[in-house]
Design an enzyme around this catalytic site. Sequence first.
Site, PDB file in Angstrom:
ATOM      1  N   HIS A   1       0.819  -1.215   0.000  1.00 50.22           N
ATOM      2  CA  HIS A   1       0.000   0.000   0.000  1.00 50.22           C
ATOM      3  C   HIS A   1       0.853   1.266   0.000  1.00 50.22           C
ATOM      4  O   HIS A   1       0.364   2.342  -0.320  1.00 50.22           O
ATOM      5  CB  HIS A   1      -1.052  -0.010   1.120  1.00 50.22           C
ATOM      6  CG  HIS A   1      -0.560   0.300   2.498  1.00 50.22           C
ATOM      7  ND1 HIS A   1      -0.266  -0.676   3.430  1.00 50.22           N
ATOM      8  CD2 HIS A   1      -0.322   1.480   3.118  1.00 50.22           C
ATOM      9  CE1 HIS A   1       0.115  -0.097   4.555  1.00 50.22           C
ATOM     10  NE2 HIS A   1       0.089   1.201   4.403  1.00 50.22           N
TER      11      HIS A   1
ATOM     12  N   ASP B   1       1.155  -7.672   2.244  1.00 49.21           N
ATOM     13  CA  ASP B   1       1.267  -6.237   1.980  1.00 49.21           C
ATOM     14  C   ASP B   1       2.725  -5.788   1.832  1.00 49.21           C
ATOM     15  O   ASP B   1       3.259  -5.087   2.682  1.00 49.21           O
ATOM     16  CB  ASP B   1       0.578  -5.478   3.126  1.00 49.21           C
ATOM     17  CG  ASP B   1       0.277  -4.029   2.772  1.00 49.21           C
ATOM     18  OD1 ASP B   1       0.837  -3.534   1.787  1.00 49.21           O
ATOM     19  OD2 ASP B   1      -0.513  -3.408   3.501  1.00 49.21           O
TER      20      ASP B   1
ATOM     21  N   SER C   1       3.941   2.126   8.503  1.00 48.78           N
ATOM     22  CA  SER C   1       3.747   1.175   7.418  1.00 48.78           C
ATOM     23  C   SER C   1       5.062   0.946   6.703  1.00 48.78           C
ATOM     24  O   SER C   1       5.752   1.900   6.360  1.00 48.78           O
ATOM     25  CB  SER C   1       2.726   1.698   6.419  1.00 48.78           C
ATOM     26  OG  SER C   1       1.460   1.326   6.832  1.00 48.78           O
TER      27      SER C   1
HETATM   28  N1  ARG Z   1      -4.572   0.345   7.598  1.00 49.44           N
HETATM   29  C1  ARG Z   1      -3.286   0.361   6.995  1.00 49.44           C
HETATM   30  C2  ARG Z   1      -2.670   1.755   7.122  1.00 49.44           C
HETATM   31  O1  ARG Z   1      -3.177   2.579   7.829  1.00 49.44           O
HETATM   32  C3  ARG Z   1      -3.318  -0.123   5.596  1.00 49.44           C
HETATM   33  C4  ARG Z   1      -3.975   0.779   4.613  1.00 49.44           C
HETATM   34  C5  ARG Z   1      -3.992   0.323   3.175  1.00 49.44           C
HETATM   35  N2  ARG Z   1      -4.927  -0.718   2.938  1.00 49.44           N
HETATM   36  C6  ARG Z   1      -6.235  -0.532   2.600  1.00 49.44           C
HETATM   37  N3  ARG Z   1      -7.005  -1.594   2.471  1.00 49.44           N
HETATM   38  N4  ARG Z   1      -6.777   0.651   2.407  1.00 49.44           N
HETATM   39  O2  ARG Z   1      -2.079   2.362   6.275  1.00 49.44           O
HETATM   40  N1  GLU Z   2      -1.083   1.236   7.690  1.00 53.13           N
HETATM   41  C1  GLU Z   2      -0.502   2.268   8.478  1.00 53.13           C
HETATM   42  C2  GLU Z   2       0.460   3.149   7.678  1.00 53.13           C
HETATM   43  O1  GLU Z   2       0.267   3.386   6.513  1.00 53.13           O
HETATM   44  C3  GLU Z   2       0.158   1.654   9.652  1.00 53.13           C
HETATM   45  C4  GLU Z   2      -0.875   1.202  10.545  1.00 53.13           C
HETATM   46  C5  GLU Z   2      -1.004   2.113  11.732  1.00 53.13           C
HETATM   47  O2  GLU Z   2      -1.601   3.185  11.618  1.00 53.13           O
HETATM   48  O3  GLU Z   2      -0.501   1.685  12.769  1.00 53.13           O
HETATM   49  O4  GLU Z   2       1.385   3.709   8.192  1.00 53.13           O
END
Ligand code: ARG
Ligand code: GLU
Length: 720
Positions: A86, A222, A655
């Site tokens: 991502h 990911d 991330s």
């Molecule tokens: N929750 C993760 C973060 O905050 C992954 C985000 C990307 N994935 C998604 N399905 N939108 O970045």
């Molecule tokens: N998916 C998040 C990012 O893009 C990390 C997850 C979190 O917020 O801890 O940094």
Amino acid sequence: MKKLIVAFFVFISLTNVDLYAKEGMWVPLFLQQLNEAEMKKMGLNITAEDIYSISQASLKDAIVIFGRGCTGEVVSDQGLVLTNHHCGYGAIQNHSSIEHDYLTDGFWAMNRDEELSNPGLSVTFLVEMREVTDSVLLDVTDEMEEADRQQLIDKNIKKIIADEPVVEGNNVIVKPFFSGNRYILFVYDVFTDVRLVGAPPSNIGKFGGDTDNWMWPRHTGDFSVFRIYADSNNRPAKYSADNIPYTPKKHLSISLKGANKDDFTFIFGYPGTTKEYLPSDEIRLITQVENPVRIKLRTLRLNKMKAAQNSDPKVRIQYAGKVASIANSWKRWQGENKGIKRLDAIAVKQKLEKNIQSWVDADENRKAKYDNLIPSFRKLYADMTPLRLKYQYYREAGMGIEIISFASRFTRLINLVNDEKVDADKIKKASESLKEYSTGFYKNYVVAIDKQVAADLLREFADAYPSAELPEALQDIQLKYKSDFAAFSAKMMRKSLFTDQSAIEAIINNPDKKAMKKIAKDPAFILAKSFIDYGNKINEEIKDLEYQSVALRRNYMKLQMEYDSDKVFYPDANFTMRIAYGFVDDYKPRDAVKYEFFTTLDGIMDKEDPEIYDYVVEEKLKELHSTKDYGRYADADGTIHVGFTASNHTTGGNSGSPIFNADGHLIGINFDRNWEGTMSDLMYDPNQCRNISIDIRYCLFIIDKFAGAGHLVDEMTLIE
Ligand code: ARG
Ligand code: GLU
């Protein structure tokens, strides 16, 4: 100031290290003083100097800021970088089209020539960090007006940066810590030739999609792979075919031993923002006022976008990145609200405030300094709340309309062109940057979607306030269209030049006064302009309150440190390099339910559903699963481990962060937090907060066995 430093350096009592989570995102510069002993006690086998050093190569030299908001790590002596799928998403999407759909099919460069360049993408190394509090606060006094104080600080920072030796490719910044009680200087090396090397197909890299996002159990692969290129002196350079793979000071060793329950782990990366030390009022404002509104507004946008994606494969690609990013915070806010409620966080903070107030009241000196502090927050937040809510409407409803946010970018160009004193060069630069932006905008813009979104968002905005409090253009729509926002939106899209790429590009290419007149008359621009004026007005009103708030926060931080002087404080995240540590750990999400700490390939097959986009599994992966062709990537239990949870304190920006075992070997790549723990940005709960990582052996398995790109694994240093 002195006192504060003492409080910060108090040594940790080592008697009762619990085998649970350890809250905190620690500054590597102070690792030796503050954390090393505890980390060792918890299981670390290497030294703080191995992790962070400025005199020799250390792990820190393999950690990068990836792009603008992620972390990455160098895993070969030829500049190979791992990060999340991502995080590489924008780059992968940019190279994707219906003919070469790398998002869907994945992409693997089988040799250096096939690696793809990515204008605009950078990778940033930290060269050094140094505390500069005394120089930043030089001549600053407690009696100063906040605005004067800030001006002096800005001036001091400018001087500090100017005094740094100039090195080509370097970037020097100074950032506040502990709400402006301390300051640290950072020297960075920024590499801008970063090429895409590999990405799994989305049904691996984004397996589970937004459905599983922020949740455990998780089966997302990911990760993506990039390579840094440098000039012949191994220094940062613009993209050139002559550039060569960068030779890093350090690359990570990768462990194939896996993550086992209660293993000590630590994580390195660039956490963005946390607010652990703000008063109860801030938590209330965020979770009870701002979050509900932004959740509601984003639900409207997402519904329209997703419906269009489902009926058109081209739109699915065009809107993939936007939807992912809109949905990501949208979901996190929901989890955050739940977690804050479960922790009864507002009451917890209120109790702390009461205790602190009694402690202040018990001493005349403290009273003289802090007596008014906590009550002042009450008044401040009462004034600030309506403004912050309006601002959310401006951002999420106003600028949530794509054409409006695009049109708003033209205000600068108009001002420049209409200003007789501005030289042509400045105008040229502004129009060039607009041109670049506009290419990307139109590539992924669908008028029909935005038309529906605009109707919904404008209606919500208008319904939220009495007419007189709305942006003027919105008041006009209420009058002229009798609040029929769908009719207005349809007409705006029909009449606006901004729906016509060639017309807009003609204007950008020849931005004379006549052209600017055309823009100024455009219905989308008129609306955008009105929103901007509205936003500026809010900002103007909020500015004074912000100054007050900056001072209050700074003093409240100081007060908390004095109040709890035995505690070792970590500063809130501010997108600077941090280390968090904890254990590989499971958790109990709710009564009678316990979550195992790892997931496996078997779980992917369980989730498989060819009918549901998020749960499609590639034939090839099924085949590898059924023949158990796992090679050296299987766990001791014979399965392929996909993800695991641990109790490292992380947030957005982490991330792509490497997660290490006690020996400092890479065992995974962080990519998410669990749903039950998303409130950790405001309040951390050791029982519930877990970070989610992809098992590095799953990445290698995908690269080697699935993609047949074993040559990349050969570049890496594996520890069996
Ligand atoms: N929750 C993760 C973060 O905050 C992954 C985000 C990307 N994935 C998604 N399905 N939108 O970045
Ligand atoms: N998916 C998040 C990012 O893009 C990390 C997850 C979190 O917020 O801890 O940094």
